[in-house]
Scaffold this motif. Structure first.
Motif, PDB file in Angstrom:
ATOM      1  N   VAL A 103       0.867  -1.179   0.000  1.00 21.65           N
ATOM      2  CA  VAL A 103       0.000   0.000   0.000  1.00 21.65           C
ATOM      3  C   VAL A 103       0.902   1.226   0.000  1.00 21.65           C
ATOM      4  CG1 VAL A 103      -1.830   1.249   1.201  1.00 21.65           C
ATOM      5  CG2 VAL A 103      -1.796  -1.259   1.237  1.00 21.65           C
ATOM      6  N   LEU A 104       0.720   2.082  -0.989  1.00 21.33           N
ATOM      7  CA  LEU A 104       1.659   3.179  -1.226  1.00 21.33           C
ATOM      8  C   LEU A 104       1.275   4.454  -0.492  1.00 21.33           C
ATOM      9  CD1 LEU A 104       2.087   2.830  -5.104  1.00 21.33           C
ATOM     10  CD2 LEU A 104       3.157   1.491  -3.279  1.00 21.33           C
ATOM     11  N   SER A 105       2.301   5.158  -0.038  1.00 20.14           N
ATOM     12  CA  SER A 105       2.116   6.509   0.485  1.00 20.14           C
ATOM     13  C   SER A 105       1.967   7.469  -0.689  1.00 20.14           C
ATOM     14  CB  SER A 105       3.333   6.918   1.322  1.00 20.14           C
ATOM     15  OG  SER A 105       4.437   7.205   0.463  1.00 20.14           O
ATOM     16  N   PRO A 106       1.604   8.728  -0.427  1.00 23.63           N
ATOM     17  CA  PRO A 106       1.681   9.723  -1.495  1.00 23.63           C
ATOM     18  C   PRO A 106       3.120   9.863  -2.000  1.00 23.63           C
ATOM     19  CG  PRO A 106       0.358  10.537   0.327  1.00 23.63           C
ATOM     20  CD  PRO A 106       1.009   9.260   0.796  1.00 23.63           C
ATOM     21  N   PHE A 107       3.271  10.291  -3.252  1.00 26.43           N
ATOM     22  CA  PHE A 107       4.586  10.479  -3.860  1.00 26.43           C
ATOM     23  C   PHE A 107       5.124  11.869  -3.521  1.00 26.43           C
ATOM     24  CE2 PHE A 107       2.939   6.907  -5.967  1.00 26.43           C
ATOM     25  CZ  PHE A 107       3.968   6.243  -6.612  1.00 26.43           C
TER      26      PHE A 107
END
Length: 196
Positions: A103-107
């Motif tokens: 699950v990705l954080s904001p870039f």
């Protein structure tokens, strides 16, 4: 970035597996309503399929404009059937797989590559229409240093390996990474039919 609880992680992993099982049974996409409200939050995600120590498919959705659980459903199907590096998944492989979700954080745009911490950060490099992304666990798995990680991301984008130092846009992100227990899957697989 929000943190998923163990229960929320388990629900997403079960959803990913059930999505594949349902597709093999019906050739259609599973309709689902999550039990945990946080799974309706928008977030980017990657789903990786592993067969033993080998990658069998990995595709993700970068934007946080749709609920996380919907992105998991789409990404696991894409990883199974549309990763151009691999042939489409066969039903008799399903219980040989271990599913991993990131699950990705904001870039965040990187102005100085010293901001990138190998093992913690993933990287996306883009120039023109070309773009490549590597998840944080990739550098750790291959024991790459920061320079090698950046070079490999450039190569993934189809760009020269030194593009990271020559005008490309670099972004970093973190990820919450969790996976099925391979031993549990192996035990479960021995009790289930391998073909639907």
């Amino acid at each position: 970035m929000f943190e998923l609880s163990p229960g929320e992680q388990s629900e997403l992993l079960a959803l990913a597996r059930r999505t594949l099982e349902y597709f093999f049974q019906t050739c259609s996409v599973l309709s689902y309503q999550p039990h945990h409200n946080l799974l309706e939050t928008g977030a980017g995600v990657f789903v990786s399929l592993h067969r033993g120590d080998q990658l069998r498919g990995c595709i993700g959705y970068l934007k946080a404009d749709r609920p996380l659980y919907k992105n998991v459903i789409e990404s696991v199907l894409a990883a199974a059937f549309h990763d151009p590096r691999f042939s489409p998944l066969q039903s008799d492989e399903l219980f040989l797989l271990t599913i991993e979700i990131s699950v990705l954080s904001p870039f965040a745009k990187v102005d100085d590559v010293s901001e990138i911490m190998v093992g913690r950060d993933g990287v996306m490099i883009s120039r023109g229409q070309s773009r490549g992304l590597l998840l944080p666990q990739v550098a750790a798995r291959f024991n790459w240093d920061r320079t090698r990680f950046l070079e490999e991301t450039c190569i993934k984008a189809g760009l020269p390996r030194d593009c990271w130092s020559a005008g490309a846009t670099i972004e970093k992100f973190s990820a919450q990474i969790f996976a099925e227990d391979a031993r549990e899957q192996e035990a479960a697989g021995s009790q289930r039919p391998s073909v639907y």
